[in-house]
Write an enzyme that holds these catalytic residues in place. Sequence first.
Site, PDB file in Angstrom:
ATOM      1  N   ASN A  14       0.840  -1.215   0.000  1.00 37.10           N
ATOM      2  CA  ASN A  14       0.000   0.000   0.000  1.00 37.10           C
ATOM      3  C   ASN A  14       0.870   1.258   0.000  1.00 37.10           C
ATOM      4  OD1 ASN A  14      -3.045  -0.468   0.175  1.00 37.10           O
ATOM      5  ND2 ASN A  14      -2.241  -2.026   1.571  1.00 37.10           N
ATOM      6  N   ASN A 107      -6.363   4.798   8.017  1.00 37.12           N
ATOM      7  CA  ASN A 107      -5.946   3.392   8.027  1.00 37.12           C
ATOM      8  C   ASN A 107      -6.683   2.656   6.907  1.00 37.12           C
ATOM      9  OD1 ASN A 107      -4.783   0.935   9.095  1.00 37.12           O
ATOM     10  ND2 ASN A 107      -6.802   0.441   9.923  1.00 37.12           N
ATOM     11  N   HIS A 109      -8.157  -1.153   6.002  1.00 35.99           N
ATOM     12  CA  HIS A 109      -8.466  -2.430   6.645  1.00 35.99           C
ATOM     13  C   HIS A 109      -9.053  -3.381   5.603  1.00 35.99           C
ATOM     14  CE1 HIS A 109      -9.420  -5.161   9.859  1.00 35.99           C
ATOM     15  NE2 HIS A 109     -10.607  -5.328   9.321  1.00 35.99           N
ATOM     16  N   GLU A 174      -7.484  -2.323  -2.431  1.00 33.66           N
ATOM     17  CA  GLU A 174      -6.795  -1.482  -1.439  1.00 33.66           C
ATOM     18  C   GLU A 174      -5.911  -0.479  -2.157  1.00 33.66           C
ATOM     19  OE1 GLU A 174      -4.848  -3.396   1.870  1.00 33.66           O
ATOM     20  OE2 GLU A 174      -6.127  -5.151   1.723  1.00 33.66           O
TER      21      GLU A 174
HETATM   22  C1  GRF Z   1      -3.164  -4.882   4.017  1.00 37.19           C
HETATM   23  O1  GRF Z   1      -3.997  -5.965   3.732  1.00 37.19           O
HETATM   24  C2  GRF Z   1      -3.889  -3.854   4.837  1.00 37.19           C
HETATM   25  O2  GRF Z   1      -5.248  -3.804   4.562  1.00 37.19           O
HETATM   26  C3  GRF Z   1      -3.676  -4.346   6.241  1.00 37.19           C
HETATM   27  O3  GRF Z   1      -2.377  -4.865   6.250  1.00 37.19           O
HETATM   28  C4  GRF Z   1      -2.007  -5.262   4.937  1.00 37.19           C
HETATM   29  C5  GRF Z   1      -0.736  -4.544   4.600  1.00 37.19           C
HETATM   30  O4  GRF Z   1      -0.227  -4.909   3.352  1.00 37.19           O
HETATM   31  N1  GRF Z   1      -3.909  -3.293   7.201  1.00 37.19           N
HETATM   32  P1  GRF Z   1       0.971  -4.080   2.725  1.00 37.19           P
HETATM   33  O5  GRF Z   1       2.079  -4.052   3.783  1.00 37.19           O
HETATM   34  O6  GRF Z   1       0.476  -2.707   2.400  1.00 37.19           O
HETATM   35  O7  GRF Z   1       1.391  -4.839   1.509  1.00 37.19           O
END
Ligand code: GRF
Length: 218
Positions: A14, A107, A109, A174
């Site tokens: 992300n 955040n 989720h 995401e």
């Molecule tokens: C993601 O699935 C996010 O929704 C959750 O933790 C994960 C993090 O993935 N909070 P990354 O480190 O961004 O690849």
Amino acid sequence: MLKIGVLASGRGSNFQAIINAVKTGYLKARVEVLITDNSAAYAIKRADDNGIAGLVMRPADYASPDTYYEAVADELVKRGVGLVVLAGFMRVVRKPLIDLFPMSIMNIHPALLPSFPGLHAQRQAISYGVKISGCTVHFVDEGMDTGPVIIQAAVPVYCDDTEESLSERILEYEHRIFPYAIRLFAEGRLEVKGRVVRIQGQVKDKDVVVNPPLAKGD
Ligand code: GRF
């Protein structure tokens, strides 16, 4: 220009999506700093590769959780950060940080909150047997995944899904809705009243993402 501080504990995909959105100009903001609680986080490499300052700050090195978050807040304030982004930060943030960034911590989720807060949201969704899950970007308050919802995307859950296959399907969304939510914030289009977030000039079907859309005639 909005300065963003990212907190991440691991892989940082992300975080990468946010970096990419800044690079392409989709997001008119600057990622000022990455703070991680995990010295082995791959997110550190992503920061290095993109010329972003990376700090390892581990709670174990501080007297209490509150002093930890005071120190984190100091680093963010010092750098003029206007939005704190939790991108896979595997801890519940506490008052000393939240008080300094009211409705300015986001955040992501991997479930449709308020369903399945906490850890292993995708596993929870599969075990519960829901047919639709997704992801949520929300402002952070002192609870566990309880703050005001900004944007959500829905994806189907299939009978043969595993935690991995569902996680992968959700992750794709995401990476789309997180930069989008940050962009709305950067444009000053998010208005919070109580626990309801209003998006100024909301674009239907963009500000709520549903996949797949129903085909005509279904
Ligand atoms: C993601 O699935 C996010 O929704 C959750 O933790 C994960 C993090 O993935 N909070 P990354 O480190 O961004 O690849």
